[in-house]
Scaffold this motif. Structure first.
Motif, short mmCIF file in Angstrom:
data_model
loop_
_atom_site.label_atom_id
_atom_site.label_comp_id
_atom_site.label_asym_id
_atom_site.label_seq_id
_atom_site.Cartn_x
_atom_site.Cartn_y
_atom_site.Cartn_z
N LEU A 183 0.81 -1.22 0.00
CA LEU A 183 0.00 0.00 0.00
C LEU A 183 0.84 1.27 0.00
O LEU A 183 0.30 2.38 0.01
CB LEU A 183 -0.95 0.00 1.19
CG LEU A 183 -1.92 -1.19 1.26
CD1 LEU A 183 -2.81 -1.07 2.47
CD2 LEU A 183 -2.74 -1.32 -0.01
N CYS B 264 -7.69 3.18 -5.18
CA CYS B 264 -7.17 1.93 -4.61
C CYS B 264 -7.70 0.71 -5.36
O CYS B 264 -6.94 -0.22 -5.65
CB CYS B 264 -7.52 1.84 -3.13
SG CYS B 264 -6.66 3.02 -2.08
N TRP C 206 -5.70 -2.50 -6.42
CA TRP C 206 -5.82 -3.67 -5.54
C TRP C 206 -7.26 -4.14 -5.54
O TRP C 206 -8.13 -3.50 -4.94
CB TRP C 206 -5.35 -3.32 -4.13
CG TRP C 206 -3.98 -2.71 -4.14
CD1 TRP C 206 -2.81 -3.31 -4.53
CD2 TRP C 206 -3.63 -1.37 -3.76
NE1 TRP C 206 -1.78 -2.43 -4.43
CE2 TRP C 206 -2.24 -1.22 -3.96
CE3 TRP C 206 -4.36 -0.28 -3.29
CZ2 TRP C 206 -1.57 -0.04 -3.69
CZ3 TRP C 206 -3.69 0.90 -3.03
CH2 TRP C 206 -2.31 1.00 -3.22
N THR D 22 -9.70 -4.15 -2.48
CA THR D 22 -10.22 -2.93 -1.84
C THR D 22 -11.72 -3.08 -1.61
O THR D 22 -12.48 -3.29 -2.56
CB THR D 22 -9.93 -1.69 -2.70
OG1 THR D 22 -8.52 -1.60 -2.91
CG2 THR D 22 -10.44 -0.43 -2.01
#
Length: 117
Positions: free
Chosen positions: A56, A93, A97, A100
């Motif tokens: 992250l 995000c 990813w 999320t």
């Protein structure tokens, strides 16, 4: 379902110009924002993670470079409410990813907005 959360911080100013002049948020002001990103997965990686927290780091860099000590009205194309910030951060995000699940944004110790599709 496994869930993890990571917290990020930034300070910024904004003004909600669409509100009436006598509304306190129509005036220029700032907040010390807290952003929490939540990721979820039904199974863990071989290392036992939903996702390694270190993955992250690009989000921290994005916040630091784009939002920290900025005027949010110059950064966003929508009113700079906590709700819009939560949606913006979620979309950013989620594009990186798939795990999320939600993003939470706090402007003050007593207020939170959440975006969860």
């Amino acid at each position: 379902m496994f869930r993890i959360r990571k917290e990020f911080h930034f300070s910024a100013s904004h003004r909600l110009a669409h509100l009436p002049d006598d509304h306190q948020c129509a005036r220029l002001h700032g907040h010390n924002y807290i952003v929490v990103v939540e990721l979820a997965a039904e199974s863990l990686t071989r290392d036992g993670f939903v996702r390694d927290y270190h993955d992250l780091a690009p989000f921290k860099a994005y916040i630091d470079g784009t939002f920290d000590h900025r005027h949010l009205n110059d950064v966003l194309d929508v009113p700079s409410t906590a709700e819009h910030l939560a949606r913006h951060f979620h979309d950013w995000c989620r594009a990186r990813w798939r795990e999320t699940a939600a993003v939470f944004v706090s402007e003050t110790p007593k207020t939170w907005a959440e975006y969860r599709p």
